[in-house]
Structures are given as structure tokens and as C-alpha cells.
Write a protein that holds these residues in place. Structure first.
Motif, mmCIF file in Angstrom:
data_model
loop_
_atom_site.group_PDB
_atom_site.id
_atom_site.type_symbol
_atom_site.label_atom_id
_atom_site.label_comp_id
_atom_site.label_asym_id
_atom_site.label_seq_id
_atom_site.Cartn_x
_atom_site.Cartn_y
_atom_site.Cartn_z
ATOM 1 N N VAL A 79 0.883 -1.165 0.000
ATOM 2 C CA VAL A 79 0.000 0.000 0.000
ATOM 3 C C VAL A 79 0.926 1.222 0.000
ATOM 4 C CG1 VAL A 79 -1.890 1.205 1.167
ATOM 5 C CG2 VAL A 79 -1.711 -1.300 1.333
ATOM 6 N N GLU A 80 1.058 1.838 -1.157
ATOM 7 C CA GLU A 80 2.091 2.840 -1.383
ATOM 8 C C GLU A 80 2.065 3.990 -0.385
ATOM 9 O OE1 GLU A 80 5.407 4.452 -2.531
ATOM 10 O OE2 GLU A 80 4.730 2.524 -3.299
ATOM 11 N N HIS A 81 0.899 4.578 -0.133
ATOM 12 C CA HIS A 81 0.879 5.748 0.753
ATOM 13 C C HIS A 81 1.168 5.375 2.209
ATOM 14 C CE1 HIS A 81 -3.365 4.489 1.111
ATOM 15 N NE2 HIS A 81 -3.377 5.140 2.254
ATOM 16 N N PHE A 129 -8.729 0.563 0.349
ATOM 17 C CA PHE A 129 -7.527 0.061 -0.335
ATOM 18 C C PHE A 129 -7.902 -0.543 -1.684
ATOM 19 C CE2 PHE A 129 -4.870 -1.003 3.756
ATOM 20 C CZ PHE A 129 -4.640 0.344 3.969
ATOM 21 N N ALA A 130 -9.012 -1.283 -1.731
ATOM 22 C CA ALA A 130 -9.447 -1.945 -2.969
ATOM 23 C C ALA A 130 -9.756 -0.941 -4.071
ATOM 24 C CB ALA A 130 -10.671 -2.825 -2.701
ATOM 25 N N GLU A 131 -10.099 0.284 -3.698
ATOM 26 C CA GLU A 131 -10.413 1.328 -4.671
ATOM 27 C C GLU A 131 -9.186 2.081 -5.173
ATOM 28 O OE1 GLU A 131 -13.256 3.861 -2.748
ATOM 29 O OE2 GLU A 131 -14.718 2.245 -2.509
ATOM 30 N N LEU A 132 -8.025 1.823 -4.576
ATOM 31 C CA LEU A 132 -6.806 2.526 -4.989
ATOM 32 C C LEU A 132 -6.428 2.153 -6.422
ATOM 33 C CD1 LEU A 132 -4.617 2.131 -1.765
ATOM 34 C CD2 LEU A 132 -5.617 4.254 -2.642
ATOM 35 N N PRO A 133 -5.826 3.078 -7.157
ATOM 36 C CA PRO A 133 -5.338 2.729 -8.499
ATOM 37 C C PRO A 133 -4.166 1.754 -8.388
ATOM 38 C CG PRO A 133 -4.561 4.906 -7.872
ATOM 39 C CD PRO A 133 -5.521 4.461 -6.792
ATOM 40 N N ASP A 134 -3.821 1.140 -9.499
ATOM 41 C CA ASP A 134 -2.715 0.175 -9.499
ATOM 42 C C ASP A 134 -1.419 0.771 -8.965
ATOM 43 O OD1 ASP A 134 -4.414 -1.748 -10.464
ATOM 44 O OD2 ASP A 134 -3.716 -1.584 -12.541
ATOM 45 N N SER A 135 -1.202 2.064 -9.188
ATOM 46 C CA SER A 135 0.023 2.704 -8.700
ATOM 47 C C SER A 135 0.019 2.854 -7.178
ATOM 48 C CB SER A 135 0.194 4.087 -9.341
ATOM 49 O OG SER A 135 -0.902 4.921 -8.992
ATOM 50 N N GLY A 136 -1.149 2.724 -6.547
ATOM 51 C CA GLY A 136 -1.245 2.880 -5.104
ATOM 52 C C GLY A 136 -1.335 1.584 -4.331
ATOM 53 N N SER A 140 -0.292 -8.025 -5.631
ATOM 54 C CA SER A 140 -0.429 -9.088 -4.625
ATOM 55 C C SER A 140 -1.207 -8.592 -3.406
ATOM 56 C CB SER A 140 0.939 -9.628 -4.210
ATOM 57 O OG SER A 140 1.716 -8.611 -3.603
ATOM 58 N N SER A 141 -1.030 -7.324 -3.048
ATOM 59 C CA SER A 141 -1.777 -6.753 -1.927
ATOM 60 C C SER A 141 -3.251 -6.602 -2.297
ATOM 61 C CB SER A 141 -1.199 -5.406 -1.517
ATOM 62 O OG SER A 141 0.111 -5.577 -1.027
ATOM 63 N N ARG A 142 -3.525 -6.231 -3.542
ATOM 64 C CA ARG A 142 -4.911 -6.117 -4.005
ATOM 65 C C ARG A 142 -5.601 -7.484 -3.897
ATOM 66 N NH1 ARG A 142 -7.190 -2.165 -6.416
ATOM 67 N NH2 ARG A 142 -5.235 -1.269 -7.170
ATOM 68 N N LYS A 143 -4.893 -8.523 -4.269
ATOM 69 C CA LYS A 143 -5.444 -9.881 -4.197
ATOM 70 C C LYS A 143 -5.766 -10.242 -2.744
ATOM 71 C CE LYS A 143 -4.324 -14.608 -5.539
ATOM 72 N NZ LYS A 143 -3.336 -15.489 -6.159
ATOM 73 N N GLN A 144 -4.868 -9.884 -1.814
ATOM 74 C CA GLN A 144 -5.108 -10.168 -0.398
ATOM 75 C C GLN A 144 -6.300 -9.375 0.137
ATOM 76 O OE1 GLN A 144 -1.164 -9.129 0.913
ATOM 77 N NE2 GLN A 144 -0.617 -11.274 1.235
ATOM 78 N N VAL A 145 -6.404 -8.107 -0.263
ATOM 79 C CA VAL A 145 -7.519 -7.267 0.175
ATOM 80 C C VAL A 145 -8.831 -7.871 -0.302
ATOM 81 C CG1 VAL A 145 -8.647 -5.033 -0.206
ATOM 82 C CG2 VAL A 145 -6.224 -5.107 0.396
ATOM 83 N N LYS A 146 -8.914 -8.234 -1.568
ATOM 84 C CA LYS A 146 -10.148 -8.819 -2.107
ATOM 85 C C LYS A 146 -10.502 -10.117 -1.389
ATOM 86 C CE LYS A 146 -10.011 -6.642 -6.643
ATOM 87 N NZ LYS A 146 -9.945 -6.815 -8.084
ATOM 88 N N SER A 147 -9.498 -10.928 -1.099
ATOM 89 C CA SER A 147 -9.725 -12.176 -0.391
ATOM 90 C C SER A 147 -10.262 -11.919 1.014
ATOM 91 C CB SER A 147 -8.427 -12.979 -0.318
ATOM 92 O OG SER A 147 -8.595 -14.128 0.457
ATOM 93 N N LEU A 148 -9.686 -10.974 1.727
ATOM 94 C CA LEU A 148 -10.165 -10.637 3.073
ATOM 95 C C LEU A 148 -11.605 -10.135 3.033
ATOM 96 C CD1 LEU A 148 -7.025 -8.882 4.546
ATOM 97 C CD2 LEU A 148 -8.129 -10.927 5.456
ATOM 98 N N LEU A 149 -11.910 -9.298 2.066
ATOM 99 C CA LEU A 149 -13.281 -8.769 1.973
ATOM 100 C C LEU A 149 -14.278 -9.895 1.658
ATOM 101 C CD1 LEU A 149 -12.566 -5.394 0.141
ATOM 102 C CD2 LEU A 149 -13.276 -5.723 2.534
ATOM 103 N N ARG A 150 -13.889 -10.815 0.765
ATOM 104 C CA ARG A 150 -14.772 -11.962 0.452
ATOM 105 C C ARG A 150 -15.014 -12.818 1.690
ATOM 106 N NH1 ARG A 150 -11.953 -12.222 -4.289
ATOM 107 N NH2 ARG A 150 -10.538 -13.793 -3.451
ATOM 108 N N GLN A 151 -13.942 -13.089 2.434
ATOM 109 C CA GLN A 151 -14.053 -13.920 3.646
ATOM 110 C C GLN A 151 -14.975 -13.256 4.667
ATOM 111 O OE1 GLN A 151 -10.191 -14.722 5.285
ATOM 112 N NE2 GLN A 151 -9.418 -15.551 3.374
ATOM 113 N N ALA A 152 -14.842 -11.971 4.812
ATOM 114 C CA ALA A 152 -15.640 -11.256 5.805
ATOM 115 C C ALA A 152 -17.112 -11.207 5.431
ATOM 116 C CB ALA A 152 -15.097 -9.842 5.992
ATOM 117 N N ARG A 153 -17.403 -11.226 4.127
ATOM 118 C CA ARG A 153 -18.795 -11.185 3.686
ATOM 119 C C ARG A 153 -19.493 -12.526 3.863
ATOM 120 N NH1 ARG A 153 -16.553 -8.085 -1.052
ATOM 121 N NH2 ARG A 153 -16.983 -5.917 -0.546
ATOM 122 N N SER A 154 -18.703 -13.584 3.917
ATOM 123 C CA SER A 154 -19.322 -14.929 4.006
ATOM 124 C C SER A 154 -19.601 -15.346 5.436
ATOM 125 C CB SER A 154 -18.432 -15.962 3.338
ATOM 126 O OG SER A 154 -17.162 -15.983 3.905
#
Length: 154
Positions: A79-81, A129-136, A140-154
Motif C-alpha cells: 500500500v504505497e501511501h 484500499f481496494a479502490e486505490l489505483p494500481d500505482s497505489g 499481490s496486496s490487491r489480491k489479499q484485500v479482495k480475499s479478506l473482503l470476500r471472507q468477511a462477507r461470508s
């Protein structure tokens, strides 16, 4: 906690510190604290957004008081920033022990040095974080964020 116990805690905590220093993230406000905790949580096995996470607030003045070096460097959370606010701390075990004694005393005096961050706040930060552009956000971090959000929704 007596001095011997604090020294033992510091020695146990910091005895494995390598020449790379102790990794920390600098924060100037509560939102930056949440961002740092969320970003450092990426890739952590067993992370649950349903439980709070904790952060230790270490005032910069305390680091200076104990001659602990703060060397700004780039983090590796993806997460760049947040990574741009990374630093490494360098000190001897004795300096770390003095810092632990100081922080414990300040906490016992009523200072708010341990920050509890709710699962809801982490959830929201991951959504942002999931809404950040690719430069941000590294892929691999985007993949982890999406996975965490999916897990939390289930």
C-alpha cells in the motif's frame, strides 16, 4: 510490573532485532494509524476482520529521549501511501528496555498509548484500499484485500 520484569519483556521482545532495525510506521493522526494497522495486516495468516487489532503509539519525543534512531525507509505492505511512512528504529537492548519502562509508566499514568482498532474500521480501510489505483496498491496486496473482503462477507 517491576523493573526486572520490564527488562525481561524488553529483552524478549527486542533480542531478535536484526541489523535491519525494528519496523514501524509513522502516523500523524488516527486515520493513518488505522491505515498502517490494516496495511501491515495484509498477508497475516489468521487475520479476522471480526476482531479488533491493536497498535502501540510511541511518541517521537520518547524515541529522541532514549536516543533511539529513526531512519525513514520504504515499507513493503504493498500500500504505497502507507509504505511511504515506514521507518526503522535502531537502538541497544538497554535503550529499548528504557523505552518499554517509559511507555508502561505513561500508560499507567493514563496516557492513551494502546490503540484498539475495530474490525469495522479495518473492513472500511480494506474497502478503500481496494479502490486505490494500481500505482497505489501492489497487485499481490490487491489480491489479499479482495480475499479478506470476500471472507468477511461470508
Amino acid at each position: 510490573m517491576d523493573t526486572a520484569s520490564v527488562d525481561e519483556l524488553a529483552a524478549k521482545t527486542f533480542s531478535e532485532v536484526s541489523d535491519d532495525g525494528v519496523s514501524v510506521f509513522l502516523a500523524t493522526d488516527a486515520i493513518e494509524e488505522v491505515e498502517a494497522v490494516a496495511a501491515t495486516s495484509l498477508g497475516r495468516h489468521g487475520l479476522s476482520i471480526r476482531r479488533p487489532a491493536y497498535a502501540l503509539r510511541v511518541p517521537r519525543e520518547a524515541l529522541a529521549e532514549f536516543d533511539i534512531q529513526v531512519i525513514e525507509s520504504h515499507g513493503d505492505t504493498g500500500v504505497e501511501h502507507v509504505d511511504s511512512r515506514h521507518a526503522d528504529l535502531y537502538a541497544s537492548i538497554e535503550q529499548y528496555a528504557a523505552l518499554v519502562r517509559y511507555l508502561l509508566n505513561e500508560q499507567l499514568q493514563g496516557q492513551d498509548l494502546v490503540r484498539a482498532i475495530s474490525g469495522a474500521a479495518l473492513w472500511r480501510r480494506f474497502e478503500l484500499f481496494a479502490e486505490l489505483p494500481d500505482s497505489g496498491l501492489h497487485a499481490s496486496s490487491r489480491k489479499q484485500v479482495k480475499s479478506l473482503l470476500r471472507q468477511a462477507r461470508s
